[in-house]
Design an enzyme around this catalytic site. Structure first.
Site, PDB file in Angstrom:
ATOM      1  N   CYS A  90     -37.098  -5.970  97.309  1.00  0.00           N
ATOM      2  CA  CYS A  90     -37.447  -7.347  97.116  1.00  0.00           C
ATOM      3  C   CYS A  90     -36.154  -8.158  98.306  1.00  0.00           C
ATOM      4  CB  CYS A  90     -37.470  -7.985  96.092  1.00  0.00           C
ATOM      5  SG  CYS A  90     -38.253 -10.269  96.425  1.00  0.00           S
ATOM      6  N   HIS A 184     -42.533  -5.221  94.109  1.00  0.00           N
ATOM      7  CA  HIS A 184     -42.117  -4.455  93.456  1.00  0.00           C
ATOM      8  C   HIS A 184     -42.621  -3.544  92.345  1.00  0.00           C
ATOM      9  CE1 HIS A 184     -39.123  -7.861  92.523  1.00  0.00           C
ATOM     10  NE2 HIS A 184     -40.119  -8.364  93.172  1.00  0.00           N
ATOM     11  N   GLU A 186     -41.391  -1.292  90.276  1.00  0.00           N
ATOM     12  CA  GLU A 186     -40.677  -1.802  88.629  1.00  0.00           C
ATOM     13  C   GLU A 186     -41.823  -2.714  87.903  1.00  0.00           C
ATOM     14  OE1 GLU A 186     -38.088  -4.728  91.241  1.00  0.00           O
ATOM     15  OE2 GLU A 186     -40.196  -2.260  91.720  1.00  0.00           O
TER      16      GLU A 186
END
Length: 241
Positions: A90, A184, A186
Site C-alpha cells: 500500500c 494487503h 498480510e
C-alpha cells in the site's frame, strides 16, 4: 536465519503495523527474525545487516510525495544502498513508485476499503515470480485512499483492477529489487474490519469470510511467500552478511 527489517509507516498516535506484519512473516517461515523502526515517530534505522526490508502501509493523511513524508523518503534512500530485496504494501508500494520516478495521488475512484475485487494479473504478472500460484483473477483485503497513477520507467505492472491501474508491480535492476502490492496480503479480513471500525466504517455484509477461497491464509499470503523465497535465494547466493 533470514533477517528482515520492517519499516512501520504509521504516524504518532496510530497503531504499530510492524508487529502484525512480522507475525505473518514468521508464521510463513520459522527461519526469520524481524527488527523494527518507525520513522514518523522518531525511530532511527537499527544497527545490523538485513537480508530484506518491508515498508508497511500507513494511515497518515498525506501522500508519499508531501512535505510531511520527507523522513520516510530519507529512509528509502538509506535502505536502497543495502541492495537487498524490498517489499512494499500500500503506502510502501506508493513510496517505492514515487522514489523511483513515478507518480502517486488520491484515487479518482475514491477509497477502496474491504476487498479489492477482480484483481487481474497482467501478461507479465502471470509469468513473474511474485505472482506464482495466483489465479488470473482474485480478491484480497485492501484499505487505501492513494494509489500509483504512473509507474517509474522500467517497472512492470503485475496486477490491476477497475479501481486502481496498479495493484501490484515489480522493479528490478542490479541495485534495486522491489516487489509491492496496493492490496494487503498480510491482512486478514478481521484486520481490515478492525481498521474500518476505527474509522467509523464497517465491512459490507456480503463480503466473503476468512478461510475461504481467496481469503484462506495459504492463498491470501502467496505474494509474501514468494517474496520470502526470493529473499532467501538472494541470501544464499550472496552469503551471510
Amino acid at each position: 536465519m533470514t533477517r528482515i527489517l520492517i519499516v512501520d509507516c504509521n504516524g504518532p498516535g496510530m497503531p504499530a503495523l510492524g508487529p502484525g506484519f512480522a507475525a505473518v512473516l514468521q508464521a510463513l517461515s520459522r527461519q526469520i527474525t524481524c527488527s523494527f523502526c518507525a520513522p514518523y515517530v522518531g525511530q532511527a534505522l537499527p544497527d545490523g545487516a538485513f537480508d530484506g526490508v518491508v515498508f508497511t502501509g500507513s494511515a497518515v493523511s498525506w501522500c508519499v510525495d508531501a512535505p510531511e513524508g520527507w523522513v520516510l523518503r530519507d529512509f528509502w534512500r538509506q535502505v536502497t544502498h543495502w541492495k537487498v530485496p524490498i517489499w512494499g504494501s500500500c503506502n510502501g508500494m506508493q513510496l517505492a513508485a514515487f522514489m523511483l520516478g513515478g507518480q502517486c495521488a488520491a484515487s479518482l475512484h475514491g477509497d477502496e476499503f474491504g476487498l479489492a475485487e477482480a484483481v487481474t494479473l497482467t501478461d507479465v504478472g502471470r509469468g513473474h515470480a511474485m505472482m506464482q500460484g495466483r489465479a488470473s483473477q482474485f480478491r484480497v483485503p485492501t484499505v487505501h485512499r492513494d494509489e500509483v497513477q504512473r509507474l517509474p520507467s522500467g517497472a512492470c505492472i503485475l496486477a490491476r483492477n477497475a479501481h486502481s491501474p496498479v495493484q501490484a508491480f515489480a522493479y528490478e535492476t542490479s541495485d534495486i529489487s522491489f516487489w509491492g502490492t496496493q492490496y494487503h496480503p498480510e491482512f486478514s479480513q478481521a484486520d481490515v474490519a478492525a481498521w474500518l471500525a476505527n474509522s467509523g466504517k464497517s465491512m459490507p455484509e456480503t463480503e466473503q469470510r476468512d478461510g475461504q477461497g481467496d481469503l484462506s491464509v495459504a492463498t491470501r499470503t502467496l505474494e509474501l511467500q514468494n517474496w520470502l523465497a526470493h529473499v532467501t535465494s538472494r541470501h544464499r547466493t550472496t552469503g551471510a552478511k
